[in-house]
Each structure stands twice: as structure tokens, then as C-alpha cells.
Design an enzyme around this catalytic site. Structure first.
Site, mmCIF file in Angstrom:
data_model
loop_
_atom_site.group_PDB
_atom_site.id
_atom_site.type_symbol
_atom_site.label_atom_id
_atom_site.label_comp_id
_atom_site.label_asym_id
_atom_site.label_seq_id
_atom_site.Cartn_x
_atom_site.Cartn_y
_atom_site.Cartn_z
ATOM 1 N N ASP A 478 1.121 -1.054 0.078
ATOM 2 C CA ASP A 478 0.218 -0.371 0.065
ATOM 3 C C ASP A 478 0.916 1.660 0.048
ATOM 4 O O ASP A 478 2.016 1.340 0.403
ATOM 5 C CB ASP A 478 -0.806 0.211 1.618
ATOM 6 C CG ASP A 478 -2.094 0.379 1.138
ATOM 7 O OD1 ASP A 478 -2.195 1.491 0.356
ATOM 8 O OD2 ASP A 478 -3.028 -0.002 2.036
ATOM 9 N N ASP A 550 -11.258 2.419 -3.282
ATOM 10 C CA ASP A 550 -11.652 1.290 -2.018
ATOM 11 C C ASP A 550 -12.934 1.322 -1.985
ATOM 12 O O ASP A 550 -13.687 0.577 -1.690
ATOM 13 C CB ASP A 550 -11.466 2.145 -1.107
ATOM 14 C CG ASP A 550 -9.660 2.484 -0.739
ATOM 15 O OD1 ASP A 550 -9.252 0.799 -0.920
ATOM 16 O OD2 ASP A 550 -9.128 3.060 0.438
HETATM 17 C C1 GLA Z 1 -6.020 1.975 2.475
HETATM 18 C C2 GLA Z 1 -6.108 0.577 1.340
HETATM 19 C C3 GLA Z 1 -7.171 -0.193 2.028
HETATM 20 C C4 GLA Z 1 -6.904 -0.609 3.749
HETATM 21 C C5 GLA Z 1 -6.113 -0.057 3.766
HETATM 22 C C6 GLA Z 1 -5.528 -0.359 5.186
HETATM 23 O O1 GLA Z 1 -6.966 2.347 2.349
HETATM 24 O O2 GLA Z 1 -6.785 1.128 0.470
HETATM 25 O O3 GLA Z 1 -7.520 -1.504 0.955
HETATM 26 O O4 GLA Z 1 -5.423 -1.907 2.945
HETATM 27 O O5 GLA Z 1 -5.291 0.879 3.586
HETATM 28 O O6 GLA Z 1 -5.359 0.843 6.226
#
Ligand code: GLA
Length: 739
Positions: A478, A550
Site C-alpha cells: 500500500d 477503495d
Molecule cells: C488503504 C487501502 C485499504 C486498506 C487500508 C489499510 O486505504 O486502500 O484497502 O488496506 O489502506 O489501512
């Protein structure tokens, strides 16, 4: 022997054409850069500068390329030579340059003359054409590279710039590619967005002047604008008709793509690293290599152009593009930071119950002094949290194995919370302005990947996970923060320019990923950046897949995934079924199936029927995934033009296909598909039977599955999936009838 008059006339004509060509080529060098269907033609002018004289479908007779330049009367008093193949600045050129250099003596002028051309044949499908240009005064050497992927009709273009002076030079602008197109009109489609609303297309007729798409965000460059575009020539292209260029820059940092309609109404395109705050110093004899600009052209519509790019990506770019992928259960939305070993072990069992291949442990598993119980602390401290996971990751891997499921894990290794041991120990590893207040995004800062020590540290994070726990089968990588207060204490300390930070950051990141991949070549990794904040073909060399958004609301996803599908093959898109929206599980599942399917739900909250449906859906997915991952995509009906969207994946031999149909509006409409939807990509002479799959328990299909259709019928008349309020998503499997 009978004299063939037609052949005779043809011979005479081509003799005269060749004669004319020879006259022209007495001074001109013509360089054809060809793929199976298209050609980009470079030619020197009387001053030995390199021009682009043609871009489009190949000519039947390649000797006629030499006649092109004479047809262009666009050089009035050298007001600017608009179709230069790589436009320098400070000399004759008065339009937007591709290259701008401050020479070691402070002089700002560069001129480029053609020196030589080379064509390296890599194999039957790939060639690298390279053209050397040189500044007659300063000796600066520019090599333009055009790597052609012949059957995919894709060109990957980049440049190198070599300093031949005794002192250092500074690159102000150093584009990857400079192209020129001649047509009546140009329609640009860009893709803008933000968190949870990635990839919104907007089409504009380009008018005189420059339109640019760019990013200055650093680590999450694509949050507002993706580094992808389409240009339709003459009139807006459709899926099946029209001239279309799809392009993208393979760079995971600041980019800039400029579209200039010049005074003659040609379109000039300059694509590369964003010169914003990025002057780059090059010491004597050093070379700078730009990232690749990747493009494909079709005169048969967007569908064909997309399929060309998909094939290229699967064959040549995306890691393991022709391989397989793991279905998974992720715990992010079901637990957020709140879990422990017992809870996770139950989730392993849930994943197994669903039938997926892997369990993915998300954020919150690490840090002890400042435990990662929310997003305010712990980032940077990659030791398992002893309270939540007293037995460490190895134990979880073993428990998952016992439950019959693989284990994967989330990391965000480029970032740090100020509340962390890492920050306390190494404040100098953090990108920030020494004299100014820190500025956070999601309570975190970016580590300085220009620093080799930081690169080692990031590599170690991954190496420790794989090295200590050899059974870790998957990583979600990420990247949740953009670069604010761009300043590197490493560049400062080593006497380098701060303006190299944005570029050297990406180079540092690639160095780490390169090391990871040379040690762990195969392990699947998901590229994520709060959704699609960083998606490009520079990074996808190292990743098997990416997280598009997301936002997992399935109606939104039907649009988001549709738009990504122009540029990226379905095997690369992670689509998860979640509780983000209240839409029924069948619809969510059908939408997730058009890519790499996964779950992020509380399995124990599913009703008996929902669970039964989901277990069958995993099986249904397994039976069609080969088509989705490796087949050819045909976008049949756009959600922007219909109350539904429809897409189809067909295998190479056209014997099997899967069609996804989704209603995208909740407006009252008795029948959303009163007429059939025309299919594509089948064999007109074959016979096919169509059945509905992934039905919800207790429901049956409204379709006649006994009928047999010819491919000809299905592609001319179509098939009606019978979408209505009770049937808002319908998945169809098309199978060739045995002869
Ligand atoms: C980001 C990602 C999510 C999740 C969060 C965890 O927002 O896009 O899918 O993994 O981080 O903190």
C-alpha cells in the site's frame, strides 16, 4: 505465356515511384517503424533534423513513405518545425519543447541533428529501433528508442540523454516521447478522479493551444488524474469504429502529457516525467534514461486498441500476465484494526468455507511501542504486535495451512507515522522540510527512498516476511500518502540537488522492487494506493495485480472497472465483494467476477442462502476465470449510454465466452433490455449455446437455454439477457456446440 496487363502496369508505376523515391532519398533518411498494422515514419529534412512524417495505418507500398514529407507545406520561415521527432529548445524551435538543457557554460540552446539509425531484432515479434541525434556544438547525444511489439501493435518509446561536455549539464525538461499527428480533429479523453471515485472519463475536442494532464503528488501520482488517455482522430471513435490512440506513461511518479494543437492544426504530443521542480543534473559522460511512453493505435475502434494493449500487457509487462491468480478473503472491512489470533484463525476457516485460495491479513498486525491500533501510530515498525499476535506471523501461516488456505499480508513500507520507533530512530530518513511544520496525510509521512539505506530498509521488510516465513504467499503493498514538503536530507548531505527528489524517489522504489523480484520472482503482489492512487506500467512490471479503488460499491465499480478496462487487462484488477453497499450479494459478486475476484466480508454474517450462493459463485468463477484472465475483452454496451452495461470475454479459439450484464440505474424500467445486445468476437460460422450461470439459490433462469445460435446471428442480431428489476445482473456462458 499470357501477358497480365494489370501486372505490367503495376510494374511500370512502381518503377516510377521508386525513381521518385530515390530522388528524394538522395538527401533524406527514411526510417519506418512498423508494427503488423501501423507505421510511424521518421525522416530527415534538408538540415538533417529528424521529422515525423507519418503516423497511422501502414501503407501498402513502403517505398512511398519517402514521398510523404514533400506533401507537408508547413515550414513557413522556420516559425517552428512542428513535426520534429524530439523538439529541442533555445535554437530554431519556438513551440513547446521535448528537451530543454542548461549546458555547463550556462547556455540554454540545444540543436539536434541526425547521426545514425539502428534496428535490433529481438525476436520475431519485437524490435528496437534506435536513432542517435547529436548537438553539433555541445555534443549532447540523444537516442530515441522505439520498441515495437509487432503483433500487439504497441510501441514503447523512450529516450536517453548523454552529457558529452566536461562539466555538468542540467536537464530542465526531458520527455520520453514527442509525437505528431495530422488529422482533421482530435478528441482527447482523460480520466480524472479522487479517493473512492477513480477513473472518470471526460472527452474534449482539443482546440488550439496546449492541454496538459499532469501530477505533482509524488508517491500517489494518479489520485486526481490517471497517466492514461485516448485520442480519437477526426471524430470520436466508438468501440468498433474510428481511429484511436491509447497512451500511457510507465512511471510511478510525477508525469506530464501535453497535447498541443499547433497553428497548422496538427497535434503535437509530448509525454514524460513532469519537469515541475525536477531539474536533473547530469555529470560529464553520464546518461539519463527516461521512462517509457507506451501507445497503441487502431483504425477499428477503441475495442481493438484495448485488446492490443491488454495482450501486450499480459505478454510483456504485467508480472506473470499469462499466469493464474489467487482468489482471497481480506479482513480489512470486516475487522479493521481490531483482531487477534483467535479471530484470524476463525477467518481462515471462513475463507476455507467460502472456497477461496488465500487469506489476506490487512493493516494493524504490527508495532509494539506504538501499537498499530488505528492509523495514527506504528507505521514503520514492522514487528508483529505481541498483544494481538503473540506467536508471530509464522504461527499464522501454519494455522492458515492447517485450515487449508494460503496466507498473505499487507504492508505499507514506504511510509512512517511520526508516532513510531522508526521515526524516533531515523528522523533523517523522512521526507520533510527541516525548518517548517510537518504536514500529514492520514497521519503519516513518506520515507526518503533516494537514500540507499532507506532502500535497504524497505527491501528488508519484504525480505524478512518472505525469508522468515517462507510460506507467505501474497503481499498487498500500500501507499497512502502523497509527498508534502518535498525535501531530502540525503540529497542535501550528498551535495545533490533537491530538485532530483521526485525522480530519484521513483528510481529508488524501482531499485527496491527490482531486488525483491530478483530474489522472489514469482510471489504475487497487489499494488494499492488507497485504491488507484498509483497504477501504471512502470510499477506493474513488479506487481501481478492492483487495487482499482477503495470504493467497492458494485454500481460504482461497474463504471470504475469499465474505465480501467480500456488500459489494463482484467487479470490485473482486484475486485472484492464487500459490505460497502447494501446491494445484494449476487450483483456484487457478478461485478467482482469481471476481474480478479476476492472477498472482504464477514462470512458469518451471510445468511444460509447467501453463503450457499457464494460458495457456488467461487466455483462458477473458477470455471470462467480462464476466460476473464486470458481472453479477449469486448465491451458490448456502455453504462454511460444505456441503463446497463455489458462486457464479454472470449477465448482465443472463439469456442467459449462469458458475458457480464449489469443494470446501473435504479430508475423504474420494466425491461432494461427490450432489444438484444449484439455480441462480438465469436466465429460467425460456429454454433453456440448460451446458458445463465451464477444464479441465486431458489431462482431459475428466464432464458431459453435450449436454443442454438450461429456466431453470425449472435454478432448481427444479438442475445437478450432479459435484464429487469428482478434480474439486475446476469452472467452468461457461451459454449460452442460440438460439431
Ligand atoms: C488503504 C487501502 C485499504 C486498506 C487500508 C489499510 O486505504 O486502500 O484497502 O488496506 O489502506 O489501512
Amino acid at each position: 505465356m499470357k501477358i497480365n496487363r494489370f501486372e505490367f502496369i503495376k510494374k511500370i508505376v512502381s518503377f516510377f515511384v521508386l525513381y521518385a523515391v530515390n530522388l528524394v532519398t538522395a538527401w533524406a533518411v527514411v526510417i519506418p517503424i512498423e508494427t503488423a498494422k501501423n507505421a510511424l515514419i521518421l525522416q530527415t529534412d534538408a538540415d538533417n533534423r529528424l521529422l515525423i512524417t507519418y503516423f497511422g495505418v501502414k501503407l501498402e507500398n513502403s517505398s512511398e513513405y519517402a514521398l510523404l514529407n514533400a506533401q507537408m507545406k508547413q515550414d513557413d520561415n522556420r516559425a517552428g518545425v512542428f513535426n520534429h521527432a524530439y523538439t529541442p529548445s533555445g535554437t530554431w524551435n519556438l513551440v513547446e519543447p521535448a528537451l530543454s538543457i542548461t549546458h555547463s557554460d550556462g547556455n540554454l540552446s540545444t540543436e539536434l541533428k541526425f547521426i545514425s539509425y539502428k534496428n535490433e531484432v529481438i525476436d520475431a515479434n519485437v524490435q528496437i529501433h534506435s536513432v542517435l541525434l547529436k548537438d553539433p556544438v555541445y555534443g549532447t547525444e540523444i537516442t530515441l528508442y522505439y520498441k515495437t511489439y509487432i503483433n500487439e501493435n504497441v510501441i514503447e518509446q523512450w529516450s536517453t540523454i548523454k552529457n558529452k561536455e566536461k562539466g555538468s549539464i542540467t536537464l530542465q525538461k526531458y520527455a520520453s516521447a514527442n509525437l505528431n499527428f495530422v488529422d482533421k480533429d482530435y478528441y482527447l479523453t482523460l480520466f480524472h478522479g479522487g479517493w473512492g471515485r477513480e477513473m472518470n472519463p471526460e472527452q474534449t475536442l482539443l482546440s488550439y493551444g496546449i492541454k496538459s494532464l499532469d501530477s505533482k503528488l509524488g508517491t500517489r501520482p494518479d489520485s486526481f488524474m490517471q497517466p492514461v488517455f485516448m485520442v480519437s482522430f477526426d471524430k470520436p471513435a466508438t468501440e468498433e469504429n474510428g481511429k484511436i490512440l491509447l497512451g500511457t506513461l510507465a512511471w510511478s511518479g510525477n508525469y506530464k502529457m501535453e497535447f498541443e494543437v499547433d497553428p497548422y492544426h496538427n497535434l503535437r504530443l509530448i509525454a514524460g516525467i513532469n519537469p515541475y521542480s525536477s531539474e536533473y543534473r547530469l555529470v560529464s559522460d553520464k546518461e539519463f534514461e527516461t521512462p517509457s511512453f507506451i501507445y497503441t493505435f487502431s483504425n477499428q475502434g477503441i475495442g481493438e486498441a484495448s485488446r492490443q494493449l491488454h495482450r501486450w500487457a499480459r505478454n510483456y509487462r504485467l508480472l506473470d500476465g499469462n499466469g493464474s491468480r489467487l482468489t482471497l478473503l481480506n479482513n480489512w472491512e470486516s475487522t479493521f484494526f481490531d483482531f487477534n489470533e483467535a479471530k484470524l484463525i476463525n477467518l481462515f476457516a471462513d475463507g476455507k468455507k467460502l472456497g477461496v485460495d488465500l487469506f489476506l491479513l490487512d493493516d494493524g498486525w504490527f508495532a509494539n511501542k506504538y501499537p498499530r491500533n488505528d492509523d495514527r501510530a506504528g507505521l514503520g515498525d514492522w514487528e508483529p504486535n505481541r498483544k494481538k499476535l503473540p506467536n508471530g506471523i509464522g504461527y499464522l501461516v501454519k494455522e492458515a495451512d492447517k485450515a487449508g488456505i494460503k496466507f498473505g499480508i499487507w504492508i505499507e513500507p514506504e511510509m512512517v507515522n511520526p508516532k513510531s520507533e522508526l521515526y524516533e530512530k531515523h528522523p533523517e530518513w523522512v521526507i520533510k522540510q527541516p525548518e517548517r511544520p510537518e504536514f500529514y496525510f492520514r497521519n503519516q509521512l513518506v520515507l526518503d527512498l533516494t537514500n540507499p539505506q532507506v532502500q535497504d530498509y524497505v527491501f528488508q521488510i519484504v525480505d524478512n516476511l518472505f525469508g522468515k516465513n517462507t510460506e507467505v504467499a501474497y503481499i498487498k503493498w500500500d501507499c497512502n500518502t502523497a509527498i508534502y514538503n518535498a525535501n531530502s536530507s540525503y540529497l542535501q548531505k550528498t551535495g545533490q540537488n533537491q530538485s532530483q527528489l521526485y525522480v530519484d524517489y521513483v528510481k529508488g522504489l524501482y531499485r527496491v522492487l527490482e531486488r525483491i523480484r530478483s530474489k522472489y520472482p514469482k510471489i504475487p503482489m497487489m499494488l494499492c494506493s488507497s485504491g488507484g492512487g498509483r497504477v501504471d506500467y512502470g510499477a506493474l512490471k513488479y506487481f501481478t495485480e492492483f487495487w482499482p479503488s477503495d470504493n467497492t460499491g458494485p454500481v460504482e465499480r461497474a463504471y470504475i472497472q469499465w474505465n480501467y478496462s480500456y488500459f489494463y487487462p482484467a487479470i490485473a484488477l482486484c475486485n472484492h465483494i464487500t459490505d460497502w453497499s447494501k446491494v445484494g450479494i449476487k450483483y456484487k459478486t457478478d461485478v467482482a467476477m469481471m476481474g480478479k475476484m476476492g472477498y472482504d466480508i464477514v462470512v458469518s454474517n451471510l445468511s444460509e442462502k447467501e453463503l450457499m450462493f457464494s460458495q457456488d459463485a467461487v466455483k462458477a468463477y473458477n470455471s470462467v476465470k480462464e476466460l476473464v484472465w486470458h481472453g479477449d475483452l469486448y465491451r458490448l454496451a456502455s453504462p454511460y449510454e444505456n441503463p446497463y452495461s455489458s462486457l464479454m470475454f472470449v477465448n482465443e479459439v472463439k469456442s467459449r465466452a462469458v458475458i457480464f450484464n449489469y443494470v446501473v440505474t435504479n430508475r423504474f424500467d420494466e425491461k432494461f433490455t427490450p432489444t438484444p445486445i449484439r455480441l462480438q468476437g465469436l466465429n460467425p460460422e460456429q454454433k453456440y449455446r448460451i446458458k445463465e450461470v451464477n444464479l441465486y439459490p431458489g431462482t431459475s433462469t428466464t432464458l431459453d437455454t435450449t436454443a442454438i445460435f450461429s456466431g453470425d446471428y449472435l454478432m448481427k442480431v444479438g442475445f437478450n439477457p432479459d435484464l429487469n428489476q428482478q434480474r439486475t445482473s446476469v452472467v452468461l456462458e457461451v459454449n460452442q456446440e460440438a460439431k
